[in-house]
Each structure stands twice: as C-alpha cells, then as structure tokens.
Write an enzyme that holds these catalytic residues in place. Structure first.
Site, short mmCIF file in Angstrom:
data_model
loop_
_atom_site.label_atom_id
_atom_site.label_comp_id
_atom_site.label_asym_id
_atom_site.label_seq_id
_atom_site.Cartn_x
_atom_site.Cartn_y
_atom_site.Cartn_z
N HIS A 251 0.89 -1.17 0.00
CA HIS A 251 0.00 0.00 0.00
C HIS A 251 0.92 1.22 0.00
O HIS A 251 1.95 1.21 0.68
CB HIS A 251 -0.89 -0.03 1.24
CG HIS A 251 -1.84 1.14 1.39
ND1 HIS A 251 -2.44 1.77 0.31
CD2 HIS A 251 -2.27 1.79 2.49
CE1 HIS A 251 -3.22 2.75 0.76
NE2 HIS A 251 -3.13 2.78 2.07
N SER B 49 -36.41 -7.53 -9.85
CA SER B 49 -37.72 -7.33 -10.47
C SER B 49 -37.80 -5.94 -11.13
O SER B 49 -37.00 -5.05 -10.82
CB SER B 49 -38.80 -7.41 -9.39
OG SER B 49 -38.62 -6.33 -8.48
N GLU C 5 -12.28 3.13 0.08
CA GLU C 5 -12.71 2.57 1.36
C GLU C 5 -13.49 3.57 2.19
O GLU C 5 -14.41 3.20 2.91
CB GLU C 5 -11.53 1.93 2.12
CG GLU C 5 -10.46 2.88 2.57
CD GLU C 5 -9.11 2.19 2.81
OE1 GLU C 5 -8.89 1.08 2.33
OE2 GLU C 5 -8.26 2.81 3.50
N ASP D 222 -7.28 4.17 -3.20
CA ASP D 222 -7.56 3.15 -2.18
C ASP D 222 -8.24 3.79 -0.98
O ASP D 222 -9.27 3.30 -0.49
CB ASP D 222 -6.25 2.47 -1.78
CG ASP D 222 -6.47 1.28 -0.87
OD1 ASP D 222 -6.99 0.27 -1.36
OD2 ASP D 222 -6.15 1.36 0.33
N GLY E 45 -5.59 -10.89 2.61
CA GLY E 45 -4.54 -11.88 2.53
C GLY E 45 -5.04 -13.31 2.44
O GLY E 45 -4.47 -14.13 1.70
P1 NAD Z 1 -2.13 -7.04 9.66
O1 NAD Z 1 -2.58 -6.17 10.77
O2 NAD Z 1 -2.97 -8.20 9.26
O3 NAD Z 1 -0.70 -7.66 10.01
C1 NAD Z 1 0.35 -6.89 10.44
C2 NAD Z 1 1.46 -7.77 11.00
O4 NAD Z 1 2.46 -6.93 11.54
C3 NAD Z 1 0.99 -8.68 12.13
O5 NAD Z 1 1.66 -9.92 12.02
C4 NAD Z 1 1.46 -7.94 13.37
O6 NAD Z 1 1.68 -8.78 14.45
C5 NAD Z 1 2.75 -7.33 12.85
N1 NAD Z 1 3.16 -6.15 13.59
C6 NAD Z 1 2.38 -5.23 14.17
N2 NAD Z 1 3.14 -4.28 14.73
C7 NAD Z 1 4.43 -4.63 14.48
C8 NAD Z 1 5.69 -4.07 14.81
N3 NAD Z 1 5.76 -2.94 15.52
N4 NAD Z 1 6.81 -4.70 14.37
C9 NAD Z 1 6.73 -5.83 13.67
N5 NAD Z 1 5.57 -6.42 13.34
C10 NAD Z 1 4.45 -5.82 13.75
O7 NAD Z 1 -1.81 -6.10 8.43
P2 NAD Z 1 -2.18 -6.32 6.89
O8 NAD Z 1 -3.64 -6.11 6.71
O9 NAD Z 1 -1.54 -7.56 6.40
O10 NAD Z 1 -1.47 -5.04 6.25
C11 NAD Z 1 -0.12 -5.04 5.86
C12 NAD Z 1 0.02 -4.13 4.65
O11 NAD Z 1 -0.74 -4.67 3.57
C13 NAD Z 1 -0.50 -2.71 4.87
O12 NAD Z 1 0.32 -1.82 4.17
C14 NAD Z 1 -1.88 -2.75 4.24
O13 NAD Z 1 -2.33 -1.48 3.81
C15 NAD Z 1 -1.61 -3.66 3.06
N6 NAD Z 1 -2.79 -4.30 2.46
C16 NAD Z 1 -3.68 -4.98 3.25
C17 NAD Z 1 -4.76 -5.60 2.68
C18 NAD Z 1 -5.75 -6.38 3.50
O14 NAD Z 1 -6.83 -6.69 2.98
N7 NAD Z 1 -5.47 -6.75 4.74
C19 NAD Z 1 -4.95 -5.53 1.27
C20 NAD Z 1 -4.01 -4.88 0.49
C21 NAD Z 1 -2.92 -4.27 1.12
MG MG Z 2 -8.36 -1.04 -1.00
#
Ligand code: NAD
Ligand code: MG
Length: 342
Positions: A108, A252, A195, A191, A134
């Site tokens: 992102h 409908s 949302e 994005d 994910g």
């Molecule tokens: P998430 O909250 O599911 O996971 C984040 C991870 O980071 C977790 O494992 C958490 O334990 C870890 N974490 C949290 N704080 C931390 C720290 N200080 N140091 C190390 N690890 C830490 O996040 P996500 O939804 O997977 O988002 C990750 C990226 O992906 C973001 O940039 C988000 O915008 C992007 N994104 C998410 C989605 C989605 O649908 N979830 C879709 C597209 C892009």
């Molecule tokens: Mg989006």
C-alpha cells in the site's frame, strides 16, 4: 486503457536468485510468504520479539528471525506491518539493517505517498498491492488462481525495479489474474477514497440509516436487517459478475424502477460534493495526518469511534440472526470483540 501484466509478462528468475524478507506475518504477510515460497523463492520472516505469529510461521516451515535479522538477509524487504506502525519499524529496524542495494516493497502506498518513509536513493521502491484480503490471496493461489493486484515503482535505483516487481507479483499469483500498472500516488489516493466514501464508510453508514429508518417506523429489526443488510451480498455479487446492469436485470422491474426513481432521492448530488471534500482531505494529506496523529497518541479517537459504532443496534440484531443461519454458521468465529483475530 490501463496497462495490465499477466504471467507471460513476468519472469520469475528476476526474484528466484534473491532472498525476500517479509516483515510481519498478518493478513498479507502470511499469504505473500507462503505463495513466494511455493513459487521457489527464498523467504525469511521478520517478527518482533514475542510475536504471536512466530509459531504459525515456523509450523508453515518458514525461516523466522528478528525484524533486524530478516532485513539484513533480504535482497528484497516487503514491509507488511500495519500502515500506522510502518514508519517506526522502518526507521528503527529496517533502514539501519538494509543491504545497500536492497529493494523496499510495499503493499500500500500510504507511507511513501505521505512521506512518512523516505528510502535512500540507492534502493528500489516498489509496490505489489493485492486487491483482496490476505486469506483470499493465499486461498486463490492454492486453488491455482490468483488475486489481482496493482503494481508500481516509485524509485528505480537498480534499473531492474520493474523486473523484480513483476516477478514478485507473479510469485504471489497476482499476474495469473492481472496486475494493473499504477503509481504510489494513484494507488494510495484511490484506495483511501474507495474505502472511505464507498466500500467501508459509505456502505456501512447507508446500511445503518436504512436500518434506523425502518426500525423507527415500527418494523421488526430482524426483518429490517434482512432487507437492508443481508441481501446486500447478493446484490454485490451480481454487480461484480455483470455490472450494475446485471443487478438491475436480475431484480424485479419493481426494484429496477424504484432504483431509478428513489436512488437519486437518497444519494443526492450533494453526496458527490461531500465525496469531493473527502478526496480533497486525502490528497492534501489531512486525513493521513489526522490518522497518524491519533495513532501516535495511542489511538484515543479511533478506539472511541470503534466502541461507539459497535454499539449500533444493527450489530446485536445481526449477531443473533446470523447464529440462526445454518449456511452462515461459524463465520463470526474469526472475530474477537469486533477485531479480526489472525
Ligand atoms: P495485519 O494487521 O494483518 O498484520 C500486520 C502484522 O504486523 C501482524 O503480524 C502484526 O503482528 C505485525 N506487527 C504489528 N506491529 C508490528 C511491529 N511494531 N513490528 C513488527 N511487526 C508488527 O496487516 P495487513 O492487513 O496484512 O497489512 C499489511 C500491509 O498490507 C498494509 O500496508 C496494508 O495497507 C496492506 N494491504 C492490506 C490488505 C488487506 O486486505 N489486509 C490488502 C491490500 C494491502
Ligand atoms: Mg483497498
């Protein structure tokens, strides 16, 4: 016409001689890591000390290190921690340990677009942002399909940034479905707008107003829930399959006529004016600033709003009703007090 990349446009070899450090093992992290591994790419997971994800990643057979250790190993560092913590992770743990020519990847554009992260000139800065959660990214890959993504290069220090970006997109399955070329600016702004104005903010508040209107007029809350919330999925599925036209064709004539006559009475032109204001706040950085300032202060506003919204009567009505749906059993299991437990 947008430029869209498919499997034939990408060469996995651009990434198969590299080690990818995936920082964070949440929604996106686990999916990217497992898909990359299954595509023959060497992966190391970087987790903070005491991370609850560590046993999960180890059980999946992945190498797990500290954030610093994984970054030091990575030719590519994919930062998949929450957007509001990414800049602290980057400054404290990533930047000091990154190889001189390592590429930094994002899913992102938020932190690059709003200058919270400023990678040095020697690093490729790339984005592979799946357009799906994910768990979908992993499940569709395992099913032999893929989740579409958008891809971008902000800084091409190596001259090969596009090759590795497309190879990464292929390795996680995105180019099976199609990877659309974008920029960090376009991805971030669209994005956030999508949302806020439509997908999350727009839809949830439209549902709440619809529910309140019916219940305040004396109708049963359970019936109101079905009419303004439950059926939404059926409508959205039709729209995704064949556009708004297919949805109108499938409903409908009564529903279709009501759409034309009453839709514009509810969603009036001033709604579009408000959407433009929301977009202005995104583009100026005002929204990002407000979000990050609140998060840095321990998220008092965010937590108060989450608490308040969770109290809306449609939530308790829906919770009880969904327990009764045989076909929906268990779908609330992955939520703990309104928060996804991953
Ligand atoms: P998430 O909250 O599911 O996971 C984040 C991870 O980071 C977790 O494992 C958490 O334990 C870890 N974490 C949290 N704080 C931390 C720290 N200080 N140091 C190390 N690890 C830490 O996040 P996500 O939804 O997977 O988002 C990750 C990226 O992906 C973001 O940039 C988000 O915008 C992007 N994104 C998410 C989605 C989605 O649908 N979830 C879709 C597209 C892009
Ligand atoms: Mg989006």
């Amino acid at each position: 016409m947008a430029e869209i990349f498919y499997d034939d446009d990408a060469n996995l070899s651009a990434i198969q001689d590299k080690k990818v450090a995936i920082i964070g093992y949440g929604s996106q992290g686990h999916a990217h890591a497992l898909n990359l591994r299954d595509s023959g790419v060497e992966v190391v997971i970087g987790l903070r000390e005491g991370s609850k994800s560590e046993p999960k990643a180890r059980e999946a057979g992945l190498e797990v290190k500290s954030v610093e250790g994984a970054v030091a190993d990575g030719d590519i560092v994919m930062l998949l921690v929450p957007d509001q913590v990414a800049r602290t992770t980057y400054i404290q743990q990533v930047e000091p340990n990154m190889k001189d020519n390592a590429a930094i990847f994002f899913a992102h554009g938020f932190n690059i677009r709003f200058d919270y992260i400023k990678p040095g000139a020697g690093h490729d800065v790339c984005m592979v942002a799946p357009k799906g959660p994910g768990h979908k990214v992993r499940a569709s890959f395992e099913a032999g399909q893929g989740t579409p993504a958008v891809v971008a290069v902000e800084q091409d220090a190596s001259g090969k940034a596009w090759d590795i970006t497309l190879a990464y997109a292929k390795a996680i399955g995105a180019t099976r479905a199609g990877a659309i070329k974008t920029t960090f600016t376009e991805e971030t702004e669209t994005d956030l707008f999508g949302e806020q104005a439509v997908l999350c903010g727009g839809v949830s508040h439209l549902i709440q107003y619809g529910f309140e209107t019916l219940v305040e007029a004396g109708y049963q809350p359970e019936v109101a829930y079905f009419e303004v919330c439950h059926e939404l999925k059926l409508i959205v599925d039709l729209i995704i399959e064949g556009g708004i036209s297919k949805q109108r064709w499938s409903c409908s004539d009564t529903a279709e006529y009501g759409d034309y006559i009453s839709g514009p009475r509810v969603i009036t032109p001033d709604v579009k004016e408000h959407m433009k204001e929301v977009l202005d706040d995104i583009r100026s950085g005002a929204f990002a600033q407000k979000f990050i300032d609140d998060q840095d202060a321990g998220a008092p506003e965010f937590c108060a709003l989450r608490e308040k919204e969770a109290q809306h009567p449609i939530e308790s009505v829906g919770k009880e009703l969904r327990k009764m749906f045989a076909w929906n059993a268990g779908h609330d299991d992955d939520y703990v007090e309104g928060q996804a437990a991953r």
